[in-house]
Design a protein around this motif. Structure first.
Motif, mmCIF file in Angstrom:
data_model
loop_
_atom_site.group_PDB
_atom_site.id
_atom_site.type_symbol
_atom_site.label_atom_id
_atom_site.label_comp_id
_atom_site.label_asym_id
_atom_site.label_seq_id
_atom_site.Cartn_x
_atom_site.Cartn_y
_atom_site.Cartn_z
ATOM 1 N N LEU A 139 7.869 -30.086 84.631
ATOM 2 C CA LEU A 139 7.334 -29.128 85.606
ATOM 3 C C LEU A 139 8.465 -28.376 86.308
ATOM 4 O O LEU A 139 8.390 -27.163 86.507
ATOM 5 C CB LEU A 139 6.477 -29.868 86.632
ATOM 6 C CG LEU A 139 5.834 -29.009 87.730
ATOM 7 C CD1 LEU A 139 4.923 -27.948 87.133
ATOM 8 C CD2 LEU A 139 5.062 -29.894 88.712
ATOM 9 N N ALA A 140 9.528 -29.100 86.665
ATOM 10 C CA ALA A 140 10.679 -28.445 87.299
ATOM 11 C C ALA A 140 11.309 -27.440 86.351
ATOM 12 O O ALA A 140 11.675 -26.319 86.761
ATOM 13 C CB ALA A 140 11.698 -29.498 87.725
ATOM 14 N N ASP A 141 11.414 -27.811 85.087
ATOM 15 C CA ASP A 141 12.001 -26.908 84.095
ATOM 16 C C ASP A 141 11.156 -25.642 83.952
ATOM 17 O O ASP A 141 11.678 -24.521 83.917
ATOM 18 C CB ASP A 141 12.095 -27.649 82.754
ATOM 19 C CG ASP A 141 13.015 -26.945 81.777
ATOM 20 O OD1 ASP A 141 13.924 -26.225 82.243
ATOM 21 O OD2 ASP A 141 12.828 -27.113 80.557
ATOM 22 N N ALA A 142 9.814 -25.809 83.911
ATOM 23 C CA ALA A 142 8.917 -24.653 83.767
ATOM 24 C C ALA A 142 8.962 -23.771 85.007
ATOM 25 O O ALA A 142 8.932 -22.539 84.915
ATOM 26 C CB ALA A 142 7.491 -25.142 83.507
ATOM 27 N N LEU A 143 9.047 -24.386 86.191
ATOM 28 C CA LEU A 143 9.077 -23.612 87.430
ATOM 29 C C LEU A 143 10.347 -22.762 87.527
ATOM 30 O O LEU A 143 10.303 -21.583 87.880
ATOM 31 C CB LEU A 143 8.975 -24.553 88.626
ATOM 32 C CG LEU A 143 8.984 -23.890 90.015
ATOM 33 C CD1 LEU A 143 7.807 -22.939 90.168
ATOM 34 C CD2 LEU A 143 8.963 -24.950 91.117
ATOM 35 N N LEU A 144 11.494 -23.370 87.184
ATOM 36 C CA LEU A 144 12.750 -22.617 87.235
ATOM 37 C C LEU A 144 12.741 -21.461 86.236
ATOM 38 O O LEU A 144 13.197 -20.347 86.532
ATOM 39 C CB LEU A 144 13.924 -23.554 86.954
ATOM 40 C CG LEU A 144 14.230 -24.588 88.051
ATOM 41 C CD1 LEU A 144 15.311 -25.553 87.588
ATOM 42 C CD2 LEU A 144 14.650 -23.886 89.328
ATOM 43 N N MET A 147 10.616 -18.661 87.631
ATOM 44 C CA MET A 147 11.344 -17.888 88.637
ATOM 45 C C MET A 147 12.308 -16.909 87.964
ATOM 46 O O MET A 147 12.468 -15.767 88.401
ATOM 47 C CB MET A 147 12.122 -18.830 89.561
ATOM 48 C CG MET A 147 11.267 -19.696 90.469
ATOM 49 S SD MET A 147 10.284 -18.746 91.674
ATOM 50 C CE MET A 147 8.668 -18.833 90.896
ATOM 51 N N ASP A 148 12.962 -17.374 86.893
ATOM 52 C CA ASP A 148 13.851 -16.482 86.129
ATOM 53 C C ASP A 148 13.083 -15.297 85.563
ATOM 54 O O ASP A 148 13.537 -14.151 85.596
ATOM 55 C CB ASP A 148 14.519 -17.248 84.983
ATOM 56 C CG ASP A 148 15.782 -17.957 85.429
ATOM 57 O OD1 ASP A 148 16.171 -17.777 86.597
ATOM 58 O OD2 ASP A 148 16.362 -18.698 84.623
ATOM 59 N N GLU A 149 11.910 -15.577 85.040
ATOM 60 C CA GLU A 149 11.105 -14.507 84.435
ATOM 61 C C GLU A 149 10.701 -13.470 85.483
ATOM 62 O O GLU A 149 10.813 -12.255 85.258
ATOM 63 C CB GLU A 149 9.858 -15.089 83.781
ATOM 64 C CG GLU A 149 8.954 -14.017 83.184
ATOM 65 C CD GLU A 149 7.639 -14.578 82.661
ATOM 66 O OE1 GLU A 149 6.816 -13.780 82.202
ATOM 67 O OE2 GLU A 149 7.455 -15.806 82.737
ATOM 68 N N LEU A 150 10.229 -13.944 86.631
ATOM 69 C CA LEU A 150 9.825 -13.012 87.676
ATOM 70 C C LEU A 150 11.002 -12.171 88.157
ATOM 71 O O LEU A 150 10.879 -10.956 88.361
ATOM 72 C CB LEU A 150 9.227 -13.779 88.860
ATOM 73 C CG LEU A 150 7.901 -14.509 88.605
ATOM 74 C CD1 LEU A 150 7.458 -15.240 89.868
ATOM 75 C CD2 LEU A 150 6.819 -13.540 88.161
ATOM 76 N N ALA A 151 12.158 -12.814 88.326
ATOM 77 C CA ALA A 151 13.333 -12.080 88.774
ATOM 78 C C ALA A 151 13.747 -11.031 87.749
ATOM 79 O O ALA A 151 14.147 -9.910 88.108
ATOM 80 C CB ALA A 151 14.485 -13.046 89.046
#
Length: 431
Positions: A139-144, A147-151
């Protein structure tokens, strides 16, 4: 940061998470969005502006959509529409930063804060549901990665906005809007005779449509510029703000204006040929004025749904003269008598109902209706039998009824020793 766009990692990683996680996350989203917005506004001065303004609207919209899309990816990783919606919002945020003349530093910091606050919530909720450390790691890996994708999407929108000569383009479009509103006839032929209108449209990169719809906007309205469709022409920094929409007013346009002008009253004119854009705006401004006065309901007032009202109230002085000529015979009655008779007469003209039906609407006894109608016939004489006179009476009464919906003015105390004369119905109702 750009690697997320190239590989599509977030959705792929979300696919390895148990879908039941989404059911555990959804109840947390409303309060989590509030916490993220509060933390971003506390930590980043550029976003510490009123939440009911455009900055607050954009910030809240971005956070809520991002959280919702991430949760849906866990629940259904193969779904694409939600991902597209999230990418569009992220690009809009980047465009907004560019239009405000800022770098991407603040927005990137906001993404980092959002990820940190979200992860703190995960660590708080996880022990309640016995989530394994392996699932938490994924889950932490997917969340990070998300965030990269949105940025990256925001950076794409930022660079696209910076690459366009936005100020010069806006000025050309404002000039085009002024030309469209000055068009003299149904086809705007006088402008096209020297290529003025078409040349201005070409210079603004704006294809001339067959029809346009004008929108009048409440004064001093704040606009989320990045929420406006690219083909919208706008003049908002003026005493009477307005927009021009190519084509008719659609549900999609309505939703767009709701995002661009949150919590602001607007009135939408009729879709008209390009050369009659000024007519559409004139009607929209009249409707907005009536909405602000409380005669018409808002926040979005459509002229096409209020054509009779706009017509009846388009020339108050003329309607007053019509009322004076058709109902002046009532001037000798007391105000109470005038009100009772005109209310009954208007109801009869509108419904053509029986005494019992009119009585039910007015909450009075049928015999009272019959008495009032006899009094009306005695007073107005042959006018009720004359179609033209009867139509004039109905117009005057309908206009008076509409105008009476406006809030009453503050009471005025007459000077000492002077009496305020009784106001005849044509002045008392058409105030």
């Amino acid at each position: 940061m750009n690697r997320a766009l190239a590989t599509g990692v977030p959705a792929e990683r979300a696919a390895h998470l148990p879908p039941r996680l989404a059911e555990l996350i959804r109840p947390e989203l409303p309060s989590l969005a509030e916490e993220i917005v509060a933390e971003i506004r506390r930590a980043i001065p550029e976003y510490a502006r009123p939440l009911d303004g455009p900055y607050g609207h954009v910030l809240r919209l971005g956070v809520e959509r991002s959280l919702a899309v991430f949760t849906e990816r866990i629940a259904a990783p193969s779904g694409s529409p939600a991902g597209e919606d999230s990418a569009g919002t992220a690009r809009m945020l980047g465009q907004y930063e560019a239009h405000e003349g800022r770098s991407m530093d603040s927005l990137q910091a906001a993404y980092r804060i959002g990820g940190q606050v979200a992860w703190r919530r995960v660590m708080k909720v996880a022990p309640r549901h016995d989530i394994s450390s392996a699932v938490l790691s994924r889950l932490a890996d997917a969340l990070l990665a998300y965030m990269d994708e949105l940025a990256a999407q925001s950076l794409d929108g930022y660079l696209h906005a910076r690459a366009r000569p936005i100020l010069a383009l806006d000025e050309r479009r404002r000039r085009l809007l002024r030309l469209l509103l000055a068009a003299p006839g149904p086809d705007g032929a006088d402008h096209d005779a020297d290529g003025g209108l078409r040349g201005a449209a070409d210079g603004a990169g704006w294809p001339l449509p067959d029809a346009v719809t004008l929108v009048a906007v409440e004064p001093d309205a704040h606009c989320v510029w990045t929420a406006l469709d690219e083909d919208v022409l706008a003049e908002l920094e003026c005493p009477e703000p307005h927009l021009l929409l190519p084509g008719p007013f659609t549900p999609e346009r309505r939703a767009m204006l709701g995002e661009a002008l949150p919590d602001r009253r607007i009135a939408v004119g009729l879709a008209m040929p390009v050369g009659q854009a000024a007519d559409s705006l004139r009607w929209a401004r009249q409707a907005l004025g009536l909405a602000l006065d409380g005669v018409l309901d808002g926040p979005v007032t459509l002229c096409e749904e209020n054509l009779v009202t706009l017509w009846l109230l388009s020339d108050p002085a003329l309607v007053e003269q019509l009322t004076r000529r058709r109902l002046g015979v009532l001037d000798d009655m007391t105000p109470g008598q005038q009100d009772r008779l005109t209310e009954t007469l208007r109801t009869w003209l509108v419904t053509r109902g029986t005494a019992a039906e009119i009585a039910e609407q007015l909450h009075i006894h049928p015999q009272t209706v019959r008495y009032r109608m006899r009094k009306i016939e005695q007073t107005l004489g042959d006018a009720l039998a004359d179609p033209e006179a009867r139509f004039g009476i109905e117009v005057a009464l309908r206009a008076a009824h509409l105008r009476s919906r406006r809030p009453a003015p503050a009471p005025h105390r007459p000077a000492a020793g002077r009496r305020t004369p009784a106001r005849p119905p044509h002045l008392r109702h058409l105030r």
